[in-house]
Enzyme design. Structure first.
Site, PDB file in Angstrom:
ATOM      1  N   CYS A  81      39.323  15.064  27.410  1.00 39.23           N
ATOM      2  CA  CYS A  81      39.505  13.610  27.247  1.00 39.23           C
ATOM      3  C   CYS A  81      40.891  13.297  26.707  1.00 39.23           C
ATOM      4  O   CYS A  81      41.368  12.176  26.862  1.00 39.23           O
ATOM      5  CB  CYS A  81      38.489  13.057  26.268  1.00 39.23           C
ATOM      6  SG  CYS A  81      36.834  13.559  26.629  1.00 39.23           S
ATOM      7  N   GLU A  87      32.526   8.902  22.137  1.00 38.85           N
ATOM      8  CA  GLU A  87      33.817   9.523  22.462  1.00 38.85           C
ATOM      9  C   GLU A  87      33.939   9.491  23.974  1.00 38.85           C
ATOM     10  O   GLU A  87      33.317  10.296  24.669  1.00 38.85           O
ATOM     11  CB  GLU A  87      33.858  10.979  21.969  1.00 38.85           C
ATOM     12  CG  GLU A  87      33.811  11.149  20.481  1.00 38.85           C
ATOM     13  CD  GLU A  87      34.986  10.513  19.779  1.00 38.85           C
ATOM     14  OE1 GLU A  87      36.015  10.247  20.428  1.00 38.85           O
ATOM     15  OE2 GLU A  87      34.863  10.266  18.568  1.00 38.85           O
TER      16      GLU A  87
END
Ligand code: SIN
Length: 514
Positions: A316, A282
């Site tokens: 993110c 990720e």
């Protein structure tokens, strides 16, 4: 006894309210505040006795000291996790038992939400209300994967041979090494660990050096939940690279799940290739946030604030590049600026605070550098654009800039801070091309009330997660992950388990049906 989620949430909220009234601005060390690593069910110091300090980013004060472990302890943790995988066979206890143990953990996390939120705010700096949301978000993964643990089904496939059956099983990988980031010090651990443990894997977690205490608190709760020793292990270190290398090169590690920078993710991927390990990544994003003229502008502003300023922009999935159609640009900017200027900034424990500090000096310096670069390319600062040293060393003002050149670093790179770059556009084609021009493809958002546009643009955006008329799409039930250089694999949802399972095909022959 199983308590429903809504009851737990109500318990959490009232506990937090009582709690925040009592603890205005101090770090409180409760029984979940642990400063030792957790390996094989034991609380341990580093063999060398070395420690490193954990600081509160709001005032840079030292709030704790945890073991500075090396590959020696990491190797021990891998051995312990391997043993726990086979003896007493975490992989082979029934799915129902695994599910029950995860439910115990989920309930304990929910019951201790106020203490856990306090730890998150202490080491990560985010406002207490956001820390509580993070605990809630994190525990929702444990609840979800406790339920999923019982549905890791295989298949019986019709064979082309008359005397055979084709059986497909899904088996746990083995030991999973989990490397997490400081921005969600609990939720990221839980999203990975609950999926891995539900699948039947044992785990060794290496939390970020800025925020190890949250993960240690989760370890304590796993112990209280009666999760067997060796199934959930935590090693703390201030020197991550050799441990990352060990995870990549050790045959004891069957899978690696990492959240962090694209550069480190690529390194781990390359290093794991030698043993062809399962790797789930990720990584960073560079999310576009598009406002079409058909949008409900007040809603779009609300979504923009949520998407950008959650954890001071240090996520993110934070919107990075804002594009607003010409006809509604001025209106959007005016409403946005009013809300940005009204944000309350301060230490996370203070009442009503919406923006906390950045995590560390390196992060603050990065924001300053990319802002300087944008200014040198003629970007216009509408508001903010400076450090707020009178509040604390790591505070940066919520900022809006316009006229941002496409070559500016702030446009091309993930900002990871409270800065909005705003650009005007005219046509859908133009904005989709600009949105897709990034090599990062984690998330993208757009606001539109035009049904045709909604479906078209949702399909055209080159990202793993699309938010339509929402500024935040993350939830346990949904697959979280990116395309292009934003990562590999998915966390959460039904897909989260796949990262931690292998497919086994059994050809059962010699059957006599006639
Ligand atoms: C992240 O920033 O790594 C996670 C954000 C989320 O789960 O919403």
């Amino acid at each position: 006894m199983y308590i429903t989620f809504s009851i737990l949430c109500r318990m959490c909220n009232s506990k937090l309210m009582r709690f925040s009234l009592r603890h205005k601005s101090r770090t409180t060390k409760t029984s979940l505040w642990l400063e030792q690593a957790y390996i094989g069910g034991e609380w341990l110091d580093a063999t060398s006795g070395a420690t490193f300090e954990v600081r509160n980013p709001a005032n840079m004060q030292v709030i704790g000291c945890v073991p500075d472990m090396t590959v020696v302890e990491a190797q021990k943790a891998l051995e312990v996790a391997t043993k726990a995988f086979y003896v007493p066979e975490w992989k082979l206890i029934t799915a129902r038992e695994r599910s029950q143990l995860l439910k115990n953990w989920h309930i304990l996390i929910s019951q201790h939400c106020a203490e856990l939120a306090n730890i998150i705010t202490a080491e990560c700096g985010k406002p207490l209300t956001e820390s509580l949301s993070e605990v809630d978000y994190g525990q929702s993964f444990v609840e979800w994967f406790a339920e999923e643990a019982r549905r890791i089904d295989g298949q019986l496939i019709a064979s082309s041979m008359s005397n055979q059956e084709v059986l497909v099983l899904r088996e746990p990988l083995g030991v999973a090494a989990l490397i997490t980031l400081w921005n969600f010090p609990m939720a990221l651990v839980l999203r990975k660990a609950a999926a891995a443990m539900a699948a039947g894997c044992t785990v060794v977690v290496k939390p970020d050096e800025d925020t190890p205490l949250s993960c240690l608190a989760l370890a304590k709760l796993s112990q209280m939940a009666c999760i067997p020793a060796g199934v959930f292990n935590v090693i703390t270190t201030n020197t991550a690279p050799p441990i990352g290398d060990l995870f990549c090169r050790s045959p004891l590690v069957c899978g690696i799940s990492f959240t962090g920078s694209t550069e480190v993710g690529k390194y781990l991927f390359r290093e794991s290739a030698g043993l062809l390990k399962r790797v789930s990544l990720e990584l960073g994003g560079n999310a576009p946030f598009i406002v079409f003229e058909s949008a409900d502008i007040a809603e779009a502003v609300k979504g923009a604030m949520l998407s950008k300023f959650r954890n001071s922009g240090q996520t993110c999935v934070s919107a990075n590049r804002f594009y607003v159609q010409s006809a509604v640009y001025e209106d959007f900017l005016k409403q946005l600026q009013a809300q940005v200027e009204a944000l309350k900034i301060g230490p996370g424990y203070n009442k009503g605070v919406q923006i906390g500090p950045l995590i560390n000096l390196a992060q603050l310096k990065r924001i300053e550098t990319i802002m300087k670069d944008a200014r040198s390319r003629h970007a216009k600062v509408i508001c903010g654009g400076k450090r707020l040293q009178d509040i604390g060393e790591l505070f940066y003002a919520p900022t809006i800039i316009t006229d941002v050149d496409r070559t500016a670093r702030i446009y091309r790179e993930e900002i990871f801070g409270p800065v909005i770059t705003l650009t005007k556009f005219d046509t859908e084609d133009e904005v989709v091309t600009r949105a897709n021009s990034s090599l990062r493809g984690l998330s993208g958002y757009f606001y539109s009330q035009n049904l045709q546009e909604v479906f078209r643009v949702a399909r055209r955006l080159e990202v793993g997660i699309v938010g339509v008329n929402v500024g935040l799409a993350s939830q346990a039930e949904a697959p979280f992950g990116g395309i292009k250089e934003s990562g590999i694999g998915r966390e959460g949802g039904h897909y989260g388990i796949d990262e931690f399972t292998e497919i086994k095909y059994i050809c059962l022959g010699g059957l006599k049906y006639d």
